[in-house]
Design a protein around this motif. Structure first.
Motif, PDB file in Angstrom:
ATOM      1  N   PRO A 196       0.835  -1.210   0.000  1.00 59.15           N
ATOM      2  CA  PRO A 196       0.000   0.000   0.000  1.00 59.15           C
ATOM      3  C   PRO A 196       0.865   1.254   0.000  1.00 59.15           C
ATOM      4  CG  PRO A 196       0.082  -0.944   2.202  1.00 59.15           C
ATOM      5  CD  PRO A 196       0.809  -1.909   1.298  1.00 59.15           C
ATOM      6  N   ILE A 197       0.313   2.338  -0.510  1.00 63.44           N
ATOM      7  CA  ILE A 197       1.026   3.611  -0.567  1.00 63.44           C
ATOM      8  C   ILE A 197       0.016   4.747  -0.473  1.00 63.44           C
ATOM      9  CG2 ILE A 197       0.960   3.684  -3.090  1.00 63.44           C
ATOM     10  CD1 ILE A 197       3.633   5.128  -3.056  1.00 63.44           C
ATOM     11  N   ASP A 198       0.422   5.847   0.155  1.00 67.92           N
ATOM     12  CA  ASP A 198      -0.394   7.059   0.204  1.00 67.92           C
ATOM     13  C   ASP A 198       0.253   8.103  -0.693  1.00 67.92           C
ATOM     14  OD1 ASP A 198      -2.359   6.161   1.976  1.00 67.92           O
ATOM     15  OD2 ASP A 198      -1.085   6.556   3.717  1.00 67.92           O
ATOM     16  N   THR A 199      -0.498   8.601  -1.666  1.00 63.64           N
ATOM     17  CA  THR A 199      -0.002   9.601  -2.594  1.00 63.64           C
ATOM     18  C   THR A 199      -0.877  10.840  -2.530  1.00 63.64           C
ATOM     19  OG1 THR A 199      -1.372   8.909  -4.480  1.00 63.64           O
ATOM     20  CG2 THR A 199       0.673   7.675  -4.091  1.00 63.64           C
ATOM     21  N   ARG A 200      -0.496  11.856  -3.287  1.00 65.34           N
ATOM     22  CA  ARG A 200      -1.291  13.088  -3.346  1.00 65.34           C
ATOM     23  C   ARG A 200      -2.656  12.823  -3.967  1.00 65.34           C
ATOM     24  NH1 ARG A 200       1.594  17.017  -7.587  1.00 65.34           N
ATOM     25  NH2 ARG A 200      -0.294  18.197  -7.072  1.00 65.34           N
ATOM     26  N   TYR A 201      -2.789  11.692  -4.652  1.00 67.19           N
ATOM     27  CA  TYR A 201      -4.063  11.339  -5.278  1.00 67.19           C
ATOM     28  C   TYR A 201      -4.918  10.445  -4.377  1.00 67.19           C
ATOM     29  CZ  TYR A 201      -1.274  12.836  -9.257  1.00 67.19           C
ATOM     30  OH  TYR A 201      -0.463  13.555 -10.107  1.00 67.19           O
ATOM     31  N   GLY A 202      -4.372  10.094  -3.191  1.00 67.64           N
ATOM     32  CA  GLY A 202      -5.093   9.226  -2.283  1.00 67.64           C
ATOM     33  C   GLY A 202      -4.376   7.904  -2.114  1.00 67.64           C
ATOM     34  N   GLY A 244     -14.061  -7.385 -13.081  1.00 66.13           N
ATOM     35  CA  GLY A 244     -12.891  -6.840 -13.752  1.00 66.13           C
ATOM     36  C   GLY A 244     -12.941  -5.329 -13.913  1.00 66.13           C
ATOM     37  N   VAL A 245     -13.157  -4.614 -12.802  1.00 60.37           N
ATOM     38  CA  VAL A 245     -13.221  -3.146 -12.842  1.00 60.37           C
ATOM     39  C   VAL A 245     -11.816  -2.589 -13.078  1.00 60.37           C
ATOM     40  CG1 VAL A 245     -13.845  -1.081 -11.553  1.00 60.37           C
ATOM     41  CG2 VAL A 245     -15.178  -3.183 -11.263  1.00 60.37           C
ATOM     42  N   PRO A 246     -11.604  -1.800 -14.141  1.00 61.39           N
ATOM     43  CA  PRO A 246     -10.259  -1.276 -14.432  1.00 61.39           C
ATOM     44  C   PRO A 246      -9.784  -0.326 -13.341  1.00 61.39           C
ATOM     45  CG  PRO A 246     -11.718  -1.067 -16.346  1.00 61.39           C
ATOM     46  CD  PRO A 246     -12.595  -1.412 -15.172  1.00 61.39           C
ATOM     47  N   ALA A 247      -8.486  -0.391 -13.052  1.00 61.54           N
ATOM     48  CA  ALA A 247      -7.862   0.483 -12.060  1.00 61.54           C
ATOM     49  C   ALA A 247      -7.030   1.546 -12.768  1.00 61.54           C
ATOM     50  CB  ALA A 247      -6.981  -0.318 -11.111  1.00 61.54           C
ATOM     51  N   GLU A 248      -7.097   2.763 -12.256  1.00 56.33           N
ATOM     52  CA  GLU A 248      -6.321   3.867 -12.821  1.00 56.33           C
ATOM     53  C   GLU A 248      -4.873   3.773 -12.356  1.00 56.33           C
ATOM     54  OE1 GLU A 248      -7.188   6.158 -14.962  1.00 56.33           O
ATOM     55  OE2 GLU A 248      -9.283   5.549 -15.102  1.00 56.33           O
ATOM     56  N   GLN A 249      -3.945   4.001 -13.283  1.00 55.49           N
ATOM     57  CA  GLN A 249      -2.540   3.984 -12.915  1.00 55.49           C
ATOM     58  C   GLN A 249      -2.143   5.329 -12.298  1.00 55.49           C
ATOM     59  OE1 GLN A 249       1.833   2.652 -14.713  1.00 55.49           O
ATOM     60  NE2 GLN A 249       0.021   2.563 -15.996  1.00 55.49           N
ATOM     61  N   ILE A 250      -1.209   5.290 -11.366  1.00 62.50           N
ATOM     62  CA  ILE A 250      -0.751   6.485 -10.664  1.00 62.50           C
ATOM     63  C   ILE A 250       0.453   7.070 -11.398  1.00 62.50           C
ATOM     64  CG2 ILE A 250       0.235   7.386  -8.520  1.00 62.50           C
ATOM     65  CD1 ILE A 250      -1.308   5.223  -7.021  1.00 62.50           C
ATOM     66  N   PHE A 251       0.359   8.357 -11.741  1.00 63.11           N
ATOM     67  CA  PHE A 251       1.482   9.101 -12.315  1.00 63.11           C
ATOM     68  C   PHE A 251       1.858  10.178 -11.303  1.00 63.11           C
ATOM     69  CE2 PHE A 251      -0.680   7.328 -16.006  1.00 63.11           C
ATOM     70  CZ  PHE A 251       0.372   6.840 -16.753  1.00 63.11           C
ATOM     71  N   SER A 252       2.936   9.947 -10.600  1.00 60.50           N
ATOM     72  CA  SER A 252       3.355  10.865  -9.545  1.00 60.50           C
ATOM     73  C   SER A 252       4.874  10.966  -9.528  1.00 60.50           C
ATOM     74  CB  SER A 252       2.826  10.377  -8.180  1.00 60.50           C
ATOM     75  OG  SER A 252       3.361  11.161  -7.127  1.00 60.50           O
ATOM     76  N   SER A 268      27.726   7.192 -13.363  1.00 56.60           N
ATOM     77  CA  SER A 268      26.367   6.707 -13.142  1.00 56.60           C
ATOM     78  C   SER A 268      25.659   7.600 -12.136  1.00 56.60           C
ATOM     79  CB  SER A 268      26.395   5.260 -12.634  1.00 56.60           C
ATOM     80  OG  SER A 268      26.985   4.413 -13.592  1.00 56.60           O
ATOM     81  N   GLN A 269      24.375   7.892 -12.424  1.00 58.44           N
ATOM     82  CA  GLN A 269      23.571   8.726 -11.561  1.00 58.44           C
ATOM     83  C   GLN A 269      22.355   7.915 -11.128  1.00 58.44           C
ATOM     84  OE1 GLN A 269      24.432  11.744 -10.576  1.00 58.44           O
ATOM     85  NE2 GLN A 269      26.313  11.731 -11.811  1.00 58.44           N
ATOM     86  N   PRO A 270      21.770   8.237  -9.975  1.00 58.71           N
ATOM     87  CA  PRO A 270      20.545   7.547  -9.563  1.00 58.71           C
ATOM     88  C   PRO A 270      19.446   7.742 -10.597  1.00 58.71           C
ATOM     89  CG  PRO A 270      21.489   8.819  -7.748  1.00 58.71           C
ATOM     90  CD  PRO A 270      22.243   9.205  -8.972  1.00 58.71           C
ATOM     91  N   ALA A 271      18.582   6.741 -10.700  1.00 55.00           N
ATOM     92  CA  ALA A 271      17.481   6.805 -11.664  1.00 55.00           C
ATOM     93  C   ALA A 271      16.597   8.004 -11.356  1.00 55.00           C
ATOM     94  CB  ALA A 271      16.671   5.514 -11.600  1.00 55.00           C
ATOM     95  N   MET A 272      16.252   8.769 -12.382  1.00 51.78           N
ATOM     96  CA  MET A 272      15.456   9.974 -12.221  1.00 51.78           C
ATOM     97  C   MET A 272      14.032   9.711 -12.685  1.00 51.78           C
ATOM     98  SD  MET A 272      17.740  12.003 -10.999  1.00 51.78           S
ATOM     99  CE  MET A 272      16.932  13.592 -11.125  1.00 51.78           C
ATOM    100  N   SER A 273      13.141  10.613 -12.305  1.00 51.94           N
ATOM    101  CA  SER A 273      11.769  10.527 -12.775  1.00 51.94           C
ATOM    102  C   SER A 273      11.740  10.780 -14.273  1.00 51.94           C
ATOM    103  CB  SER A 273      10.897  11.550 -12.052  1.00 51.94           C
ATOM    104  OG  SER A 273      10.921  11.323 -10.655  1.00 51.94           O
ATOM    105  N   PRO A 278       0.449  17.870 -20.071  1.00 49.57           N
ATOM    106  CA  PRO A 278       1.668  17.067 -20.253  1.00 49.57           C
ATOM    107  C   PRO A 278       1.644  15.839 -19.362  1.00 49.57           C
ATOM    108  CG  PRO A 278       2.188  19.405 -20.016  1.00 49.57           C
ATOM    109  CD  PRO A 278       0.735  19.268 -19.670  1.00 49.57           C
ATOM    110  N   GLN A 279       2.177  14.749 -19.875  1.00 53.07           N
ATOM    111  CA  GLN A 279       2.172  13.482 -19.164  1.00 53.07           C
ATOM    112  C   GLN A 279       3.612  12.978 -18.967  1.00 53.07           C
ATOM    113  OE1 GLN A 279      -0.565  12.002 -17.938  1.00 53.07           O
ATOM    114  NE2 GLN A 279      -1.805  13.714 -18.712  1.00 53.07           N
ATOM    115  N   PRO A 280       3.842  12.167 -17.913  1.00 51.46           N
ATOM    116  CA  PRO A 280       5.170  11.553 -17.760  1.00 51.46           C
ATOM    117  C   PRO A 280       5.481  10.673 -18.966  1.00 51.46           C
ATOM    118  CG  PRO A 280       3.868  11.326 -15.746  1.00 51.46           C
ATOM    119  CD  PRO A 280       2.939  11.843 -16.792  1.00 51.46           C
ATOM    120  N   LEU A 281       6.664  10.846 -19.511  1.00 47.89           N
ATOM    121  CA  LEU A 281       7.088  10.094 -20.698  1.00 47.89           C
ATOM    122  C   LEU A 281       7.926   8.907 -20.239  1.00 47.89           C
ATOM    123  CD1 LEU A 281       8.009  13.115 -23.015  1.00 47.89           C
ATOM    124  CD2 LEU A 281       5.822  11.926 -22.805  1.00 47.89           C
TER     125      LEU A 281
END
Length: 264
Positions: A78-84, A117-125, A208-213, A226-229
């Motif tokens: 489980p996770i708590d995000t700005r979207y709930g 089979g209710v579709p779940a929305e993916q989290i983009f954060s 090498s750098q840490p993985a970025m968003s 705009p959406q995360p690419l």
């Protein structure tokens, strides 16, 4: 003479009639074979859920026939995000083929819950680094960690269907990674991936750098917000009068528009 013959035959006829009656009386009545068979009681067994042909249990590791990538779900938390509230699913990928797996070939997972089979929305954060796709190509024998979030509860995950391309898992996902969450008295720490050899080569020798968003923007004509690419890495910003502000060159050779380049 005829009268004597008739009387002579009469005792024999009576004798035969008497014998016939005695035989019928002594003959036992016919028995029913069905009545003698012992009654059987059906054995009660606990029904085993059939996930279906080509559908796997959440704990199964599955190898893609197309790319030879072994995919395993290692954690559902489980996770708590700005979207709930939501759920984060962690995948471990391993390249079992003899060829390099291109990162852009990783399909976007889809999740549905319940019998309907209710579709779940993916989290983009960006704050939660979700989604965390395949960062860099995977050479033979190498591995990657991928994370995707969905706007569902852990209770919803007790009966869910998860698809990655043609691979389908179905069942109770709350038991995945359960031992790692409970053995230490708490939830397993989030896995943080680092840059790989391929990323180092693509960055022209930089360390090498840490993985970025992923960058935020568009790869085609701007449509909506705009959406995360996911799967895209900025190579450089295309400056000059002939380019619109924000035009971006990606490391895979494609171009688009990103907020990162627009803000420079």
């Amino acid at each position: 003479m005829r009268l004597r013959a008739a009387f002579a035959l009469l005792p024999a006829a009576l004798l035969l009639a008497g014998c016939s009656g005695d035989d019928s009386a002594d003959t036992p009545p016919p028995t029913s074979t069905s009545a003698s068979a012992p009654a059987t009681t059906p054995t009660e067994t606990t029904p085993k859920r059939n996930v279906g042909e080509g559908v796997y249990e959440p704990t199964d590791e599955v190898v893609s026939e197309t790319y030879g990538i072994a995919t395993r779900i290692t954690d559902v938390s489980p996770i708590d995000t700005r979207y709930g509230p939501g759920v984060v699913i962690t995948f471990d990928l391993r390249n079992d083929s003899d060829e390099i797996f291109q990162d852009y070939n990783w399909p976007t997972p889809s999740l549905s819950t319940g019998e309907r089979g209710v579709p779940a929305e993916q989290i983009f954060s960006g704050e939660d680094n979700l989604p965390q796709g395949v960062s860099g190509n995977i050479p033979p024998g190498a591995s990657r960690v991928v994370r995707h979030g969905f706007e569902v509860s852990m209770e919803d995950m007790t009966d869910a269907t998860l698809s990655v391309g043609s691979i389908i898992w179905r069942g109770d996902f709350t038991t995945v990674g359960e031992s790692s969450r409970t053995s230490g008295g708490g939830q397993a720490p989030a896995v943080t991936t680092t840059a790989t050899v391929e990323q180092t080569q693509q960055s022209t020798g930089s360390q090498s750098q840490p993985a970025m968003s992923p960058p935020v923007g568009f790869t085609g004509a701007p449509n909506g917000d705009p959406q995360p690419l996911v799967g895209k890495t900025i190579d450089y910003c295309m400056d000059g009068d002939m380019y619109q502000t924000g035009t971006t060159q990606f490391t895979d050779g494609t171009t688009g528009w990103t907020q990162e380049c627009a803000g420079q």
